[in-house]
Enzyme design. Structure first.
Site, PDB file in Angstrom:
ATOM      1  N   SER A  73      -3.389  64.888   3.586  1.00  0.00           N
ATOM      2  CA  SER A  73      -4.017  63.966   4.540  1.00  0.00           C
ATOM      3  C   SER A  73      -3.039  63.567   5.637  1.00  0.00           C
ATOM      4  O   SER A  73      -1.827  63.600   5.440  1.00  0.00           O
ATOM      5  CB  SER A  73      -4.466  62.696   3.833  1.00  0.00           C
ATOM      6  OG  SER A  73      -5.376  62.991   2.817  1.00  0.00           O
TER       7      SER A  73
HETATM    8  N1  SAH Z   1      -3.150  63.467  -2.325  1.00  0.00           N
HETATM    9  C1  SAH Z   1      -3.023  64.815  -1.868  1.00  0.00           C
HETATM   10  C2  SAH Z   1      -4.264  65.289  -1.147  1.00  0.00           C
HETATM   11  C3  SAH Z   1      -4.714  66.528  -1.785  1.00  0.00           C
HETATM   12  S1  SAH Z   1      -6.237  67.253  -1.254  1.00  0.00           S
HETATM   13  C4  SAH Z   1      -1.765  65.024  -1.057  1.00  0.00           C
HETATM   14  O1  SAH Z   1      -1.050  64.045  -0.744  1.00  0.00           O
HETATM   15  O2  SAH Z   1      -1.448  66.171  -0.768  1.00  0.00           O
HETATM   16  C5  SAH Z   1      -7.264  66.938  -2.649  1.00  0.00           C
HETATM   17  C6  SAH Z   1      -6.835  67.522  -3.964  1.00  0.00           C
HETATM   18  O3  SAH Z   1      -7.819  67.130  -4.912  1.00  0.00           O
HETATM   19  C7  SAH Z   1      -6.800  69.051  -4.010  1.00  0.00           C
HETATM   20  O4  SAH Z   1      -5.529  69.474  -4.427  1.00  0.00           O
HETATM   21  C8  SAH Z   1      -7.891  69.419  -5.017  1.00  0.00           C
HETATM   22  O5  SAH Z   1      -7.579  70.552  -5.805  1.00  0.00           O
HETATM   23  C9  SAH Z   1      -7.939  68.161  -5.870  1.00  0.00           C
HETATM   24  N2  SAH Z   1      -9.180  67.961  -6.616  1.00  0.00           N
HETATM   25  C10 SAH Z   1     -10.467  68.188  -6.246  1.00  0.00           C
HETATM   26  N3  SAH Z   1     -11.324  67.861  -7.237  1.00  0.00           N
HETATM   27  C11 SAH Z   1     -10.563  67.394  -8.270  1.00  0.00           C
HETATM   28  C12 SAH Z   1     -10.856  66.902  -9.578  1.00  0.00           C
HETATM   29  N4  SAH Z   1     -12.092  66.820 -10.053  1.00  0.00           N
HETATM   30  N5  SAH Z   1      -9.805  66.530 -10.358  1.00  0.00           N
HETATM   31  C13 SAH Z   1      -8.541  66.589  -9.935  1.00  0.00           C
HETATM   32  N6  SAH Z   1      -8.198  67.055  -8.703  1.00  0.00           N
HETATM   33  C14 SAH Z   1      -9.199  67.447  -7.882  1.00  0.00           C
END
Ligand code: SAH
Length: 222
Positions: A73
């Site tokens: 993000s």
């Molecule tokens: N907080 C992160 C943002 C990652 S983007 C950062 O600072 O980089 C969102 C992430 O959520 C992705 O890596 C995706 O694989 C994960 N995601 C999506 N659905 C999920 C679920 N049900 N459980 C755990 N992770 C999930």
């Protein structure tokens, strides 16, 4: 003793200190005012969490690809969500759903939170583990699993932050929130908004905030 820095690394270090300072100044201008959040954002070396080819853009206010179709993000969103979660209180025990590259995890750790973070993609979680180690932040509990079910064995949590967009509020996560706890999450599909939920004696208070754009919260792990 640490090895002496090469001239390049030194120049890069200076550049990144200056650009990091500029980033925290910009966050302040955009209304972030919790000093713990501002200093965490300033201290975490964001360039270590993105692909090397994108390192020079790491401190710009943009979201960036982190591989496997996922994104980190933009700094303002990370700062805003962190502030919503901890403002006016001790961070306590936090559950993050969607570890991604580990950047949000790092910011939470720097505010003094005890952090549990769940990621559904094993390859991304390994990357987060490497990034956090490179940033010398090794005390988060990283879990490979489906964040929709939360982490009942470590509940209750003082705060829960979801960094992927849910279509509907995952009920198990509401159950795992402590009384008085807060949850910050993006809700929606094509159109998404950030929501702040607070578990009070009167029930769950829900506040709709800024429009946002997150990758979807999926089911299961792989
Ligand atoms: N907080 C992160 C943002 C990652 S983007 C950062 O600072 O980089 C969102 C992430 O959520 C992705 O890596 C995706 O694989 C994960 N995601 C999506 N659905 C999920 C679920 N049900 N459980 C755990 N992770 C999930």
């Amino acid at each position: 003793m640490a090895a002496p820095l090469t001239p390049n690394a030194q120049a890069y270090g200076m550049l990144s200190e200056r650009t990091r300072r500029r980033m925290s100044d910009r966050l302040r201008q955009h209304g972030i005012n919790d000093e713990r959040v501002l200093s965490a954002m300033h201290e975490v070396p964001r360039h270590l969490f993105v692909d090397q080819a994108l390192a020079t853009r790491a401190y710009d206010d943009v979201s960036l690809p982190i591989g496997h179709g996922q994104t980190i993000s933009q700094p303002l969103t990370v700062a805003r969500m962190t502030e919503l979660l901890i403002q006016g209180r001790q961070p306590g025990k936090i559950l993050e759903v969607g570890t991604g590259c580990g950047y949000q995890t790092a910011v939470l750790l720097k505010t003094g939170a005890e952090v549990y973070s769940i990621e559904r993609l094993g390859a991304i979680l390994d990357q987060a583990r490497r990034n956090l180690r490179a940033a010398k932040l090794v005390h988060a509990r990283l879990v490979h699993g489906d964040g929709n079910v939360g982490l009942p064995e470590a509940a209750p949590f003082d705060g829960i932050i979801i960094t992927a967009a849910a279509r509907a509020l995952p009920a198990p996560l509401v159950d795992q929130l402590a009384d008085g706890g807060r949850m910050v999450l993006p809700l929606g599909e094509a159109e998404q908004h950030l929501w702040l939920l607070e578990k009070t004696a009167q029930g769950l208070q829900k506040t709709r905030l800024d429009p946002v754009k997150f990758v979807p919260l999926l089911n299961g792990r792989s």
